[in-house]
Design a protein around this motif. Sequence first.
Motif, PDB file in Angstrom:
ATOM      1  N   SER A 174      58.440  27.432  28.758  1.00  0.00           N
ATOM      2  CA  SER A 174      57.438  26.404  29.022  1.00  0.00           C
ATOM      3  C   SER A 174      56.064  26.847  28.512  1.00  0.00           C
ATOM      4  O   SER A 174      55.331  26.053  27.903  1.00  0.00           O
ATOM      5  CB  SER A 174      57.379  26.116  30.524  1.00  0.00           C
ATOM      6  N   ASN A 175      55.714  28.096  28.746  1.00  0.00           N
ATOM      7  CA  ASN A 175      54.447  28.624  28.231  1.00  0.00           C
ATOM      8  C   ASN A 175      54.464  28.730  26.713  1.00  0.00           C
ATOM      9  O   ASN A 175      53.466  28.438  26.049  1.00  0.00           O
ATOM     10  CB  ASN A 175      54.161  30.002  28.844  1.00  0.00           C
ATOM     11  N   SER A 234      53.787  25.345  25.145  1.00  0.00           N
ATOM     12  CA  SER A 234      52.665  24.558  25.650  1.00  0.00           C
ATOM     13  C   SER A 234      51.555  24.435  24.607  1.00  0.00           C
ATOM     14  O   SER A 234      51.293  25.351  23.827  1.00  0.00           O
ATOM     15  CB  SER A 234      52.109  25.196  26.927  1.00  0.00           C
ATOM     16  N   ASP A 275      48.470  24.194  25.414  1.00  0.00           N
ATOM     17  CA  ASP A 275      47.369  25.027  25.890  1.00  0.00           C
ATOM     18  C   ASP A 275      47.441  26.428  25.300  1.00  0.00           C
ATOM     19  O   ASP A 275      46.422  27.001  24.904  1.00  0.00           O
ATOM     20  CB  ASP A 275      47.403  25.099  27.423  1.00  0.00           C
ATOM     21  N   LEU A 276      48.642  26.993  25.233  1.00  0.00           N
ATOM     22  CA  LEU A 276      48.809  28.317  24.633  1.00  0.00           C
ATOM     23  C   LEU A 276      48.463  28.278  23.152  1.00  0.00           C
ATOM     24  O   LEU A 276      47.799  29.173  22.631  1.00  0.00           O
ATOM     25  CB  LEU A 276      50.253  28.795  24.817  1.00  0.00           C
ATOM     26  N   ALA A 314      52.310  34.613  24.969  1.00  0.00           N
ATOM     27  CA  ALA A 314      53.081  33.707  25.832  1.00  0.00           C
ATOM     28  C   ALA A 314      53.774  34.488  26.952  1.00  0.00           C
ATOM     29  O   ALA A 314      53.838  34.028  28.097  1.00  0.00           O
ATOM     30  CB  ALA A 314      54.111  32.947  25.005  1.00  0.00           C
ATOM     31  N   ARG A 319      51.245  35.421  29.742  1.00  0.00           N
ATOM     32  CA  ARG A 319      50.924  34.268  30.598  1.00  0.00           C
ATOM     33  C   ARG A 319      52.084  33.919  31.521  1.00  0.00           C
ATOM     34  O   ARG A 319      51.891  33.591  32.696  1.00  0.00           O
ATOM     35  CB  ARG A 319      50.557  33.066  29.718  1.00  0.00           C
ATOM     36  N   ALA A 320      53.316  33.987  31.002  1.00  0.00           N
ATOM     37  CA  ALA A 320      54.484  33.676  31.826  1.00  0.00           C
ATOM     38  C   ALA A 320      54.676  34.727  32.922  1.00  0.00           C
ATOM     39  O   ALA A 320      55.024  34.387  34.064  1.00  0.00           O
ATOM     40  CB  ALA A 320      55.730  33.599  30.948  1.00  0.00           C
ATOM     41  N   GLU A 350      52.262  34.035  35.658  1.00  0.00           N
ATOM     42  CA  GLU A 350      52.670  32.852  36.419  1.00  0.00           C
ATOM     43  C   GLU A 350      53.791  33.186  37.390  1.00  0.00           C
ATOM     44  O   GLU A 350      53.763  32.775  38.566  1.00  0.00           O
ATOM     45  CB  GLU A 350      53.111  31.748  35.458  1.00  0.00           C
TER      46      GLU A 350
END
Length: 349
Positions: free
Chosen positions: A92-93, A96, A98-99, A168, A171-172, A175
């Motif tokens: 998902s990241n 995205s 945004d990424l 990525a 960030r994942a 999260e």
Amino acid sequence: MQNNNGDERSSEVDLLELLKVLWVQKWLVFWVAFSFAFVAALYAYITTPVYEAKYYISPPSLNDIANLNYGRTRESGLGSFTVVDVYKVFLSNLQSEDLRQSFFRKYYSPELKLSDGDKLPGNIYDEFSRSLNIAPVGKELNERWSVSIQGENPEKITEWASLYVSYAGQRAEREVVNSAIKEAAVLARNMQLEITSLQESGKKVREDATNQLKEALAVAKASGIENSVTFTGESSSKLAGNMSGDFAYMRGSKALEAELKNIESRQSNDSFIKGLRELQAKYSFYKGLEASEYKVSVFRQDGLVAQPTAPVKPKKILIILLGLLAGIFVGCVVVLMRSFLKKHNANGI
């Protein structure tokens, strides 16, 4: 029938005539085709080559996420993280917008030295977005994926492909870890509310017991009962066991004063609150999970990211072949047009 046969013969004659015209002026067709092929070859070899770097990704292993499931048992009330759960967060990241925008601002854009006449950042971002391709390898969406970046500098795009996947992944990881910490924090806060509620309840129970003892002590002193009343007979055990509440004064003023003094000097009620220690143990457990350091990996790199040596664009052979075919077509059109105009002028004369 005779008309049909005549039409077929006429078509055959026209086709033979066209082929004859093309054959007679075959050198014109050749030179036009050669010119087109030459221009196509010149374009293919002058155009800056574009390379493509690919990064292949696989789901994490159970060992990669084992630290994330520390303390997550059925008894704890915390669900376990599975490989599929963690990998979905990463994918998902990875996909995205945004990424993509964040990577463009942080890594891609600073590498470009723009002048006043260069393209606007929006156009540059569109080019970057088109050059970046993220797709599954095969039909299974939860298995292998690839990230490819195209560009003119093979060394730089290889670096960017690795950076993009790592970015990525970071960030994942944040999260997933934040999700685990917040889940433990919510349960810890619930435990704290229950503990506070029990402690407040215990405080009120202590106040009630103190008031009851004071009343019983006043009654005992007024009745002149200093020592506990002793019962004899068949009902003595029953009466002796009922020295509480309204009959507490029968324990005598000395016993009541000692009990009252003990309650008033008590520093904490925690030891006398049923179930409190169990809640405090759970609270400490959840707070420990909340403060833990989680080291997890949300993906695995599948193979090495090799620096590309052969460009993917332009496809020189294809461009030259298309130029040659276009030249042949244009040459044939030119020859036929010349033949048509020549006949038209002859008929006009």
